[in-house]
Design a protein around this motif. Structure first.
Motif, short mmCIF file in Angstrom:
data_model
loop_
_atom_site.label_atom_id
_atom_site.label_comp_id
_atom_site.label_asym_id
_atom_site.label_seq_id
_atom_site.Cartn_x
_atom_site.Cartn_y
_atom_site.Cartn_z
N TYR A 129 32.35 -45.91 75.41
CA TYR A 129 33.07 -44.90 76.21
C TYR A 129 33.25 -43.62 75.41
O TYR A 129 33.19 -42.51 75.94
N GLN A 130 33.47 -43.79 74.10
CA GLN A 130 33.66 -42.65 73.21
C GLN A 130 32.34 -42.05 72.73
O GLN A 130 32.34 -41.13 71.91
N ALA A 131 31.22 -42.60 73.23
CA ALA A 131 29.87 -42.19 72.83
C ALA A 131 29.61 -42.43 71.35
O ALA A 131 28.76 -41.79 70.74
N ASN A 132 30.34 -43.39 70.78
CA ASN A 132 30.13 -43.80 69.40
C ASN A 132 29.21 -45.02 69.43
O ASN A 132 29.63 -46.16 69.19
N TYR A 133 27.95 -44.76 69.72
CA TYR A 133 27.01 -45.86 69.96
C TYR A 133 26.70 -46.65 68.70
O TYR A 133 26.38 -47.85 68.77
N GLU A 169 21.92 -44.93 78.56
CA GLU A 169 22.72 -43.72 78.37
C GLU A 169 22.24 -42.89 77.19
O GLU A 169 22.43 -41.67 77.19
N VAL A 170 21.61 -43.52 76.19
CA VAL A 170 21.09 -42.74 75.06
C VAL A 170 19.64 -42.32 75.30
O VAL A 170 19.01 -41.76 74.41
N SER A 313 35.21 -40.39 80.11
CA SER A 313 34.44 -40.76 78.93
C SER A 313 33.86 -39.51 78.30
O SER A 313 33.83 -38.44 78.93
N ARG A 315 30.80 -38.94 77.72
CA ARG A 315 29.62 -38.57 78.53
C ARG A 315 30.02 -37.71 79.72
O ARG A 315 29.40 -36.69 80.01
N ARG A 318 31.28 -34.21 78.62
CA ARG A 318 30.17 -33.31 78.29
C ARG A 318 29.51 -32.77 79.55
O ARG A 318 29.10 -31.59 79.60
#
Length: 328
Positions: A129-133, A169-170, A313, A315, A318
């Motif tokens: 959720y935090q885009a900390n993949y 998502e990436v 989120s 994402r 952004r």
């Protein structure tokens, strides 16, 4: 026993009957002061709420389970907090509270030498959720290993779907396909009335759509229809957003508009702020690409009334930030 039945998966009238039985037992547990039994009952209700996209009751039950954990044994408290936080994280609701519950569960679990699968999976969802993949993927991989070791097919399917979604998502759909394939195999071991098979099919179709494979468009529409049939609204909104993104990137503007409108309607029906935002931004971008500036402006103003940045989120944040820049 009812908890086991919920894991196995029930729908329709049987789900309604099961919920009534669980509610009765929870009331009995309250009268008798059996906090741990009450907690198991609430876990069962939360599990059923996730399956039915009943997020309002899921939120209420999660908070109640967290309260019960305060008077439970450390092992039970860690499990309840982990499950409550994981449920909120998996549906992307009240994420600050979800993270707080999971971190509290982690502290308790460390003290008693436990590692609840819901703690590992929940933290993976928080980081995604935090885009900390980089932090999300290893935790989800660990949760997958734990579910496989326990032969918990329901959780295994869930974690596989999160891993596939992370790759989508990436922008790495080819890496998502093995997870989709594995999920389809595991879904075949779950009750036919569940939505796991339909979700595996839909994520596969979306990955192939991103890759622009032949017949991918036909497969995607069939998969979307299947999600409608099994009433998997959360995944339906996600897949429709993903489809609209592909359409817009390839200048299939009318198709992008159709998918984005359907995504917005579905996301609104289950109050999913992230998908509402993503679908809304896609509608505005598509209208701009079509030269419909008035429509784009109207949709943008509407979107601004719908969006609370704190509930989004990274994402989604952004996406709305990029849109704001376009309208400056």
């Amino acid at each position: 026993m009812l908890w086991v039945r919920a894991i196995a998966g029930v729908t329709g009238d049987r789900a309604t009957q099961l919920e009534q039985e669980v509610q009765q037992l929870i009331q009995a547990a309250v009268r008798l002061g059996l906090k741990e039994a009450e907690g198991i009952g609430l876990e069962t209700l939360m599990m059923m709420n996730v399956n039915r996209s009943n997020f309002t009751e899921l939120h209420e039950h999660s908070l109640r389970a967290a309260e019960i954990s305060r008077v439970s044994s450390p092992v039970t408290a860690a499990r309840l907090l982990a499950y409550s936080g994981s449920c909120l994280a998996e549906i992307r609701q009240d994420m600050n509270r979800a993270e707080a519950l999971l971190l509290e569960a982690e502290s308790l679990a460390d003290r008693v030498g436990a590692e609840p699968i819901d703690l590992v999976c929940g933290l993976g969802c928080v980081y995604a959720y935090q885009a900390n993949y980089a932090e999300a993927q290893p935790r989800l991989q660990r949760a997958l290993q734990m579910a496989q070791a326990e032969q918990d097919h329901w959780r295994e399917c869930n974690v596989l779907s999160y891993l596939a979604m992370l790759e989508l998502e990436v922008g790495n759909p080819a890496a998502a396909l093995p997870y989709c394939h594995e999920m389809a195999i595991v879904a075949a071991k779950t009750p036919e009335e569940g939505s796991e098979g339909a979700i595996a099919t839909a994520l596969t179709a979306l990955a192939n759509y991103q890759l622009q494979q032949s017949a991918a468009a036909v497969d995607l529409e069939q998969a979307i229809n299947l999600l409608y049939q099994v009433d998997a609204k959360r995944m339906l909104a996600y897949v429709l957003v993903g489809a609209a993104e592909v359409d817009l990137n390839h200048q299939q503007l009318e198709r992008a508009m159709t998918h984005a409108e359907a995504a917005l309607q579905t996301a609104q029906s289950i109050n999913q702020p992230c998908e509402i935002t993503l679908a809304g931004t896609l509608l505005v971008q598509t209208a701009l690409a079509l030269g419909e500036t008035d429509r784009a402006a109207t949709q943008f103003k509407f979107l601004q009334t719908q969006v609370d940045r704190r509930s989004l989120s990274v994402r989604a944040q952004r996406a709305i930030d990029r849109l704001v820049e376009q309208f400056k």
